[in-house]
Design a protein around this motif. Sequence first.
Motif, PDB file in Angstrom:
ATOM      1  N   ALA A 161       1.185  -1.603   2.970  1.00 20.72           N
ATOM      2  CA  ALA A 161       0.847  -0.326   4.058  1.00 20.72           C
ATOM      3  C   ALA A 161      -0.400  -0.587   4.684  1.00 20.72           C
ATOM      4  O   ALA A 161      -1.363   0.021   4.059  1.00 20.72           O
ATOM      5  N   GLY A 162      -0.516  -1.218   6.005  1.00 17.53           N
ATOM      6  CA  GLY A 162      -1.980  -1.291   6.495  1.00 17.53           C
ATOM      7  C   GLY A 162      -2.728  -2.074   5.810  1.00 17.53           C
ATOM      8  O   GLY A 162      -2.315  -3.375   5.270  1.00 17.53           O
ATOM      9  N   SER A 163      -3.764  -1.746   5.201  1.00 15.66           N
ATOM     10  CA  SER A 163      -4.805  -2.793   4.490  1.00 15.66           C
ATOM     11  C   SER A 163      -4.488  -2.641   2.809  1.00 15.66           C
ATOM     12  O   SER A 163      -5.204  -3.144   2.025  1.00 15.66           O
ATOM     13  N   PHE A 164      -3.418  -1.705   2.446  1.00 12.54           N
ATOM     14  CA  PHE A 164      -3.097  -1.415   1.147  1.00 12.54           C
ATOM     15  C   PHE A 164      -2.133  -2.342   0.685  1.00 12.54           C
ATOM     16  O   PHE A 164      -0.836  -2.480   1.256  1.00 12.54           O
ATOM     17  N   ARG A 169      13.579   6.635  -0.962  1.00 12.72           N
ATOM     18  CA  ARG A 169      13.097   7.083   0.016  1.00 12.72           C
ATOM     19  C   ARG A 169      11.523   7.224  -0.438  1.00 12.72           C
ATOM     20  O   ARG A 169      10.925   7.908  -1.416  1.00 12.72           O
ATOM     21  N   LEU A 170      10.425   6.576   0.311  1.00 15.13           N
ATOM     22  CA  LEU A 170       9.071   6.470   0.140  1.00 15.13           C
ATOM     23  C   LEU A 170       8.403   7.420   1.126  1.00 15.13           C
ATOM     24  O   LEU A 170       8.389   6.833   2.184  1.00 15.13           O
ATOM     25  N   ARG A 171       7.751   8.270   0.765  1.00 13.42           N
ATOM     26  CA  ARG A 171       6.974   9.214   1.385  1.00 13.42           C
ATOM     27  C   ARG A 171       5.617   8.512   1.829  1.00 13.42           C
ATOM     28  O   ARG A 171       4.790   8.589   0.768  1.00 13.42           O
ATOM     29  N   LEU A 172       5.370   7.963   2.978  1.00 15.24           N
ATOM     30  CA  LEU A 172       4.058   7.342   3.427  1.00 15.24           C
ATOM     31  C   LEU A 172       3.529   7.894   4.776  1.00 15.24           C
ATOM     32  O   LEU A 172       3.691   7.539   5.663  1.00 15.24           O
ATOM     33  N   PRO A 173       2.926   9.298   4.576  1.00 19.60           N
ATOM     34  CA  PRO A 173       2.547   9.622   5.920  1.00 19.60           C
ATOM     35  C   PRO A 173       1.398   8.767   6.498  1.00 19.60           C
ATOM     36  O   PRO A 173       0.628   8.078   5.953  1.00 19.60           O
ATOM     37  N   GLY A 174       1.361   8.790   7.958  1.00 22.60           N
ATOM     38  CA  GLY A 174       0.586   7.725   8.571  1.00 22.60           C
ATOM     39  C   GLY A 174       0.641   6.303   8.646  1.00 22.60           C
ATOM     40  O   GLY A 174       0.234   5.735   9.217  1.00 22.60           O
ATOM     41  N   ALA A 175       1.930   6.130   7.979  1.00 25.67           N
ATOM     42  CA  ALA A 175       2.251   4.635   8.213  1.00 25.67           C
ATOM     43  C   ALA A 175       2.833   4.163   9.399  1.00 25.67           C
ATOM     44  O   ALA A 175       3.316   5.070  10.292  1.00 25.67           O
ATOM     45  N   VAL A 176       2.405   2.932   9.914  1.00 26.62           N
ATOM     46  CA  VAL A 176       2.800   2.315  11.218  1.00 26.62           C
ATOM     47  C   VAL A 176       3.714   1.246  10.949  1.00 26.62           C
ATOM     48  O   VAL A 176       3.427   0.493  10.047  1.00 26.62           O
ATOM     49  N   ARG A 177       4.904   1.183  11.552  1.00 27.29           N
ATOM     50  CA  ARG A 177       5.827   0.420  11.401  1.00 27.29           C
ATOM     51  C   ARG A 177       5.361  -1.397  11.324  1.00 27.29           C
ATOM     52  O   ARG A 177       5.669  -2.021  10.511  1.00 27.29           O
ATOM     53  N   ALA A 178       4.651  -1.273  12.284  1.00 30.35           N
ATOM     54  CA  ALA A 178       4.048  -2.706  12.271  1.00 30.35           C
ATOM     55  C   ALA A 178       3.232  -3.235  11.373  1.00 30.35           C
ATOM     56  O   ALA A 178       2.950  -4.311  11.017  1.00 30.35           O
ATOM     57  N   SER A 209      18.812  -4.551   1.651  1.00 28.25           N
ATOM     58  CA  SER A 209      19.959  -4.888   2.947  1.00 28.25           C
ATOM     59  C   SER A 209      19.264  -4.066   3.964  1.00 28.25           C
ATOM     60  O   SER A 209      19.885  -4.171   5.346  1.00 28.25           O
ATOM     61  N   GLY A 210      18.014  -3.445   4.109  1.00 28.18           N
ATOM     62  CA  GLY A 210      17.331  -3.066   5.241  1.00 28.18           C
ATOM     63  C   GLY A 210      16.450  -2.014   5.119  1.00 28.18           C
ATOM     64  O   GLY A 210      16.310  -1.566   3.655  1.00 28.18           O
ATOM     65  N   ALA A 211      15.710  -1.776   5.976  1.00 20.33           N
ATOM     66  CA  ALA A 211      14.628  -0.462   5.577  1.00 20.33           C
ATOM     67  C   ALA A 211      14.255   0.151   7.292  1.00 20.33           C
ATOM     68  O   ALA A 211      14.217  -0.694   7.939  1.00 20.33           O
ATOM     69  N   GLY A 212      13.811   1.427   7.100  1.00 23.44           N
ATOM     70  CA  GLY A 212      13.467   1.892   8.300  1.00 23.44           C
ATOM     71  C   GLY A 212      12.457   3.023   8.112  1.00 23.44           C
ATOM     72  O   GLY A 212      12.301   3.419   6.952  1.00 23.44           O
ATOM     73  N   LEU A 213      11.395   3.243   9.095  1.00 25.13           N
ATOM     74  CA  LEU A 213      10.393   4.215   9.051  1.00 25.13           C
ATOM     75  C   LEU A 213      10.623   5.501   9.996  1.00 25.13           C
ATOM     76  O   LEU A 213      10.897   5.080  11.170  1.00 25.13           O
ATOM     77  N   SER A 214      10.904   6.459   9.290  1.00 29.21           N
ATOM     78  CA  SER A 214      11.013   7.766  10.448  1.00 29.21           C
ATOM     79  C   SER A 214      10.243   9.007   9.688  1.00 29.21           C
ATOM     80  O   SER A 214      10.455   9.377   8.362  1.00 29.21           O
ATOM     81  N   ASP A 215       9.493   9.474  10.288  1.00 28.11           N
ATOM     82  CA  ASP A 215       8.894  10.783  10.218  1.00 28.11           C
ATOM     83  C   ASP A 215       7.678  10.606   8.691  1.00 28.11           C
ATOM     84  O   ASP A 215       7.811  11.306   8.090  1.00 28.11           O
ATOM     85  N   GLU A 256      -9.114   7.918  12.171  1.00 25.50           N
ATOM     86  CA  GLU A 256      -8.455   6.832  11.774  1.00 25.50           C
ATOM     87  C   GLU A 256      -8.846   6.633  10.214  1.00 25.50           C
ATOM     88  O   GLU A 256      -7.896   6.297   9.477  1.00 25.50           O
ATOM     89  N   ALA A 257     -10.001   6.944   9.674  1.00 21.87           N
ATOM     90  CA  ALA A 257     -10.443   6.773   8.286  1.00 21.87           C
ATOM     91  C   ALA A 257      -9.427   7.789   7.530  1.00 21.87           C
ATOM     92  O   ALA A 257      -8.948   7.459   6.324  1.00 21.87           O
ATOM     93  N   VAL A 258      -9.333   9.098   7.886  1.00 21.26           N
ATOM     94  CA  VAL A 258      -8.464   9.992   7.164  1.00 21.26           C
ATOM     95  C   VAL A 258      -7.039   9.460   7.074  1.00 21.26           C
ATOM     96  O   VAL A 258      -6.300   9.584   5.855  1.00 21.26           O
ATOM     97  N   ARG A 259      -6.479   9.083   8.260  1.00 20.84           N
ATOM     98  CA  ARG A 259      -4.989   8.423   8.189  1.00 20.84           C
ATOM     99  C   ARG A 259      -5.061   7.276   6.943  1.00 20.84           C
ATOM    100  O   ARG A 259      -3.950   7.388   6.450  1.00 20.84           O
ATOM    101  N   GLY A 260      -5.716   6.276   7.056  1.00 23.18           N
ATOM    102  CA  GLY A 260      -5.850   5.384   6.144  1.00 23.18           C
ATOM    103  C   GLY A 260      -5.990   5.940   4.884  1.00 23.18           C
ATOM    104  O   GLY A 260      -5.456   5.374   3.547  1.00 23.18           O
ATOM    105  N   ALA A 261      -6.820   6.785   4.520  1.00 26.53           N
ATOM    106  CA  ALA A 261      -7.232   7.145   3.215  1.00 26.53           C
ATOM    107  C   ALA A 261      -5.973   7.820   2.737  1.00 26.53           C
ATOM    108  O   ALA A 261      -5.459   7.582   1.543  1.00 26.53           O
ATOM    109  N   LEU A 262      -5.139   8.886   3.590  1.00 28.40           N
ATOM    110  CA  LEU A 262      -3.710   9.426   3.199  1.00 28.40           C
ATOM    111  C   LEU A 262      -2.563   8.428   2.973  1.00 28.40           C
ATOM    112  O   LEU A 262      -1.942   8.682   2.049  1.00 28.40           O
ATOM    113  N   LEU A 263      -2.819   7.334   3.616  1.00 25.09           N
ATOM    114  CA  LEU A 263      -1.473   6.501   3.702  1.00 25.09           C
ATOM    115  C   LEU A 263      -1.923   5.593   2.274  1.00 25.09           C
ATOM    116  O   LEU A 263      -1.068   5.337   1.312  1.00 25.09           O
TER     117      LEU A 263
END
Length: 408
Positions: free
Chosen positions: A361-364, A337-346, A380-386, A231-238
Amino acid sequence: MHILLVTGPGGAGRTTTAAATAAEAAGRGLRVLLLSGDRGSPLAAVVDQPGPPGAAGASDPVAVPVTLGGARVWTAEIDSGAQFRDEFADIQERGAAVLGMLGARPLAEEELTELPGAEQFALLRTLRRVGEAAGYDLVVVDMPPIHQSLAVLALPAQLHRYLARLLPPERQAARALRPVLAQLAGVPMPAQRLYESAARWSAELTAVQAVLDDPGTSVRIVAEPGPAATEAVRGALLGLALHQVPIEGLIANRVLPRGSADTWLAALAAQQDKGLDEWATSYPDLLRGELAHLGHDPRGRDDLERLAGSLPAPGRPRRVQWPVEDLRASEGVLVWRLRLPGAVRAELGLVRRGDELVLTAGSFHRIVSLPSVLRRCSVSGAGLSDGELRIRFTPDPALWPKERGAGH
């Protein structure tokens, strides 16, 4: 010059990995500076140096050569206290006339103790000086833990924005009157000093940001595989992706031997393997190496030489780009298009404020300026995919020129 910032979760072995990285590069004949920006860093103990490393005070870093793995590496630690005292003395000198008018007594050097935040400014100032200096092929920086490092890397852009907002240069309309007012008052006007200081700080921040944005600057993450580190690495990369910081790679540290007859050790090794498999699946292009657990805390040149042999040569990743895709012909929108690996929609948040976008994005958090083409559009909208956030913008007809031939 290549500047490699080494960071990771607290206790992951950042200092050891930074020193081993420096030793690996020096062994290939590169001239390397190993710089410590972490307070209380055990750099001297890790490299088994009899005295403290060189000091990076207000002037250029004074580095001390040590031999690691049969090659020479220059080492220095940042002296944030000395930098704070020098900077405060400069501020007092610049404001001496105003302070005298107010009856204030300047503080003596021995009275000064650094304030919270001085370490971050000292680290950034040293990075700027190192980035502008010549003489090294590689500068390896032992950074603070990842969340603190992200705060440091984001600081120049944040402060630059605050300065531009609070003291915009275009609002110095009364500049022509200030010399007259200063003669009447007998001292330089505080507003004049304020704008002069803002201009100096702005130039300093621009220079620091140029070093951070340079193609030769990147981040190497070190972590010990396991449930907490995943989880720490996911947050760091994000966090790094949100600030578009290029990531050179991920190093797994303190990896236990496989196939142990000891059931307790085998269970820990299996837990690490599970973490490594997750990293290899989620970040196949980032996992670049493993450092074996030595059975003790690494210390001295022999240990560093063993670890350095397992490290890859530092790479030079490209800076993350956020392209704008023109889909007006097919869908009537532009897509950022914003590349955000590890991002969670919520955990994502978007707020449009004029020509800026507040991203969460998370705590950032980050405030970014919209590309010029998107400033004439509405969200007009946004979506997260891959791992990619796609923000849709609809052109405002009142702000877009009509197409030739429209209405004919």
